[in-house]
Write an enzyme that holds these catalytic residues in place. Structure first.
Site, PDB file in Angstrom:
ATOM      1  N   CYS A  71       0.874  -1.174   0.000  1.00 43.19           N
ATOM      2  CA  CYS A  71       0.000   0.000   0.000  1.00 43.19           C
ATOM      3  C   CYS A  71       0.911   1.223   0.000  1.00 43.19           C
ATOM      4  CB  CYS A  71      -0.846  -0.042   1.275  1.00 43.19           C
ATOM      5  SG  CYS A  71      -1.836   1.421   1.568  1.00 43.19           S
ATOM      6  N   CYS A 183      -0.998   3.518  -6.491  1.00 42.16           N
ATOM      7  CA  CYS A 183      -1.873   2.968  -5.458  1.00 42.16           C
ATOM      8  C   CYS A 183      -2.194   1.557  -5.913  1.00 42.16           C
ATOM      9  CB  CYS A 183      -3.157   3.795  -5.350  1.00 42.16           C
ATOM     10  SG  CYS A 183      -4.453   3.003  -4.357  1.00 42.16           S
TER      11      CYS A 183
HETATM   12  N1  DGL Z   1      -3.975   0.481  -1.721  1.00 41.83           N
HETATM   13  C1  DGL Z   1      -3.598   1.709  -1.186  1.00 41.83           C
HETATM   14  C2  DGL Z   1      -2.406   2.381  -1.811  1.00 41.83           C
HETATM   15  O1  DGL Z   1      -1.630   1.701  -2.457  1.00 41.83           O
HETATM   16  C3  DGL Z   1      -4.526   2.553  -0.365  1.00 41.83           C
HETATM   17  C4  DGL Z   1      -5.894   2.823  -0.847  1.00 41.83           C
HETATM   18  C5  DGL Z   1      -6.716   3.493   0.234  1.00 41.83           C
HETATM   19  O2  DGL Z   1      -7.005   2.816   1.216  1.00 41.83           O
HETATM   20  O3  DGL Z   1      -7.053   4.671   0.069  1.00 41.83           O
HETATM   21  O4  DGL Z   1      -2.198   3.545  -1.668  1.00 41.83           O
END
Ligand code: DGL
Length: 255
Positions: A71, A183
């Site tokens: 993430c 993301c």
């Molecule tokens: N999957 C996440 C990222 O790579 C976060 C998405 C979220 O929870 O806003 O930033």
């Protein structure tokens, strides 16, 4: 001991899928903070607290070989502190802006870096831009709507396309050579994105680089052994069976 992939929700599954392809015989644990997703529209302090609680939850139940913070948002707010707190390897992610700029260098085109609003406003992202030769050739775009779509299980369709069209509208995409998916949730929308951008534009994400880094840190070699079912335990902060089933079926649907 398991290799843990952590994300706010389903996004990190795309990274774990890449790891499973290269290392099908390892034991994995996927943890989603479904209680607090989305992270990208929370404050830095809140996200730090969410991540710390989830890691405590994992450590209370499993022995951990390494944690991959799959993430970008959690990495940008928590990775430095987590590394001070734990002795096992912690591998983070960052938007693939640097390789994207290298790829467009010759053409003189620009890079469109997409991520959550929190990733884009964090110091870590500013520091990343500060290290680049030509940061002025990078433009940014927050796409928090894609996180909501992914969590609802909507990976394409008219609503997704309409949202993306609206978000891309202020940009003259002919001037861009690459779009960075900063993301992990956005990786689910690669095909939809590809159909809405000019053919010359590359779609880049940080998944392969993160898995490569994980293999380097854990001194693992790509294995050719065929394992039809990777050994994966699913956990979530909500802790419901339904939640675990959702993660598992989302993983199985990945190409
Ligand atoms: N999957 C996440 C990222 O790579 C976060 C998405 C979220 O929870 O806003 O930033």
């Amino acid at each position: 001991m398991r290799i843990v992939f952590f994300d706010s929700g389903v996004g990190g599954l795309t990274v774990m899928r890449d790891a499973c392809r290269k290392l099908p015989s390892e034991s994995y644990l996927y943890y989603a903070d479904t209680l607090n997703v989305p992270y990208g529209t929370h404050s830095k302090e809140e996200v730090y607290g969410f991540v710390a609680d989830c890691i405590d939850d994992i450590l209370s139940r499993y022995e951990v070989r390494a944690i991959i913070i799959a993430c970008n948002t959690a990495t940008s707010v928590a990775v430095d502190d987590l590394r001070k707190r734990y002795s096992f390897p912690i591998i983070g992610m960052e938007p693939a802006v640097k390789p994207a700029l290298q790829v467009v260098r010759e053409s003189g085109r620009r890079v469109l870096a997409t991520a959550t609003p929190l990733t884009l406003k964090e110091d870590k992202f500013r520091r990343l831009l500060g290290k680049l030769e030509e940061p002025s050739r990078v433009d940014t775009l927050g796409l928090p709507g894609l996180v909501r779509f992914a969590e609802d299980g909507t990976f394409d369709g008219p609503e997704v396309r309409e949202y993306l069209r609206e978000q891309f509208a202020p940009f003259d995409l002919e001037r861009y050579g690459a779009i960075v998916l900063g993301c992990t949730h956005f990786v689910f929308f690669k095909d939809a994105i590809r159909e809405l951008i000019p053919v010359h534009m590359l779609v880049m994400d940080g998944n392969a680089g993160t898995v490569k880094q994980m293999m380097r840190v854990l001194e693992l070699e790509e294995s050719s052994g065929q394992v039809s079912e990777p050994d994966i335990v699913y956990m979530s902060s909500l802790g419901t069976e339904e939640d675990k089933r959702k993660l598992e079926s989302c993983f199985r649907r990945l190409p």
